[in-house]
Design an enzyme around this catalytic site. Structure first.
Site: not given
Length: 389
Positions: A39, A271
């Site tokens: 999955k 940042y």
């Protein structure tokens, strides 16, 4: 992708390691069939190549969460038993029937929809009834189990379904000794017995996930469903490392440094300037960011191997890039930065990144995005590397 030309970044997937992991896991449950869970694009490793490699190593079932994943595997030529379990109303039941999927049913609405699709298809659907034995997610509650079983038997009598399995899933199998394990196992046995007493004749009964396969032999029943362990990541780091379990991590994530430059002390990085250089140094730019699945929560803590030394993410992880402080070292632009791998060449592991980000290694590998090419190595099974029994 199999080419080896330099790339901005690459997730190298070692299929020989995956095949070896499957053989190791099979040895832990020699009396049970083996379902390779692929999955979420095989936990980020690539669904189709990993399914093929697992089958080569002896997996007799393949498992996915969504029917769309299972149908994509069929379209890619994956044969044999293929199960999917995360259905929503209006799902592709008829397509699943025509693709010979084993489809999980947790409630009456799903049984009604799959039976209607079977009428349209003119052939019975293979279904597996899922019991909620205590996880509290999908699955039928014990109070509702008798009715679900009764209705499934009626649908069988009408030739609309064939109940191929009874199954459940653990909540805390990765915490050895947790009281819920014994409680769930006891309830699972009771719900299976109740269904069989009513006349259900399943081909397989199963509850064991990766930690169950590795540490709880009493949970193996007819089938085990390893997921993360197949990719060489320990489902229970506090119990054992991959090496302790005889597993090898399959993914190695690396990038080419996009820039190396000198900066003075007191220079802000990324940042918010959460990192400021303590003195004159060199900075390396790694062209990966949270847009590629690198966790922003690892800002300031994520480990990277550059030039044989562990570095740490300096400042915030941005969408497409992050910076490491090289401490005055001057590797050339294009030099390799290894974020994680098996760990036997000094590089960090996915577990190291999980610790840095406050999460689990499952998430680290699964979240690596499609901008990062998967480069497959050891695609061909050598003599002795294939199923040998």
């Amino acid at each position: 992708m199999t080419e080896t030309a330099p790339l901005r970044a690459r997730a190298e997937i070692d299929l020989a390691a995956l095949r070896a992991n499957v053989r190791t896991l099979r040895a832990h449950a020699p009396g049970a069939a083996f379902m390779a869970v692929v999955k979420a694009d095989a936990y980020g490793h690539g669904m189709v190549p990993c399914a093929r490699a697992a089958i080569e190593a002896g997996a007799t079932w393949v498992g996915t969460a969504t029917p769309e994943e299972a149908l994509a595997l069929r379209a890619a030529g994956i044969q044999g038993r293929l199960m999917c379990w995360l259905w929503t109303p209006g799902g592709p039941w008829r397509e699943g029937i025509e693709a010979d999927l084993d489809m999980s049913v947790s409630g009456l609405w799903a049984l009604r929809e799959v039976a209607a699709a079977a009428r349209q298809a003119g052939r019975p659907a293979r279904v597996q009834l899922k019991a909620d034995t205590g996880l509290g997610r999908n699955g039928c509650m014990p109070a509702d189990w008798p009715e679900l079983v009764s209705q499934a038997l009626q649908a069988e009598a009408e030739g609309l379904v064939r109940v191929t399995g009874l199954w459940s899933h653990f909540a805390c199998a990765d915490e050895p000794g947790h009281p819920s394990i014994a409680a769930q196992l006891r309830l699972f046995r009771e719900m299976v017995a109740a269904a069989e007493e009513r006349g259900i004749r399943p081909e397989v009964r199963h509850i064991a996930n990766s930690p169950g396969t590795l540490t709880l032999p009493e949970t193996h029943f007819d089938l085990v469903r390893p997921g993360i362990a197949m990719y060489g990541i320990s489902p229970s780091p506090e119990v054992g490392t991959p090496e302790d379990f005889g597993l090898r991590p399959v993914m190695r994530l690396s990038a080419s440094l996009a820039l190396v430059k000198h900066v003075p002390g007191g220079h802000g990085v990324s940042y918010g300037h959460h990192y400021v250089t303590p003195g004159e140094t060199t900075l390396g730019l790694v062209p990966l960011g949270y847009g590629d699945g690198i966790p922003r929560h690892a800002s300031g803590t994520g480990p990277v191997l550059v030039g044989g030394k562990w570095r740490t993410v300096a400042g915030r992880v941005a969408m497409d890039q992050f910076v490491v402080d090289l401490g005055g070292d001057e590797p050339a632009a294009g030099s390799e930065a290894v974020l994680f791998g098996p760990g036997d060449r000094g590089e960090p592991t996915a577990e190291d990144w999980a610790q840095a980000a406050g999460t689990i290694a499952y998430e680290i590998v699964t979240r690596i995005g499609s901008r990062v090419p998967r480069v497959y190595v050891n695609e061909r099974a050598e003599e002795g590397d294939r199923l040998d029994d």
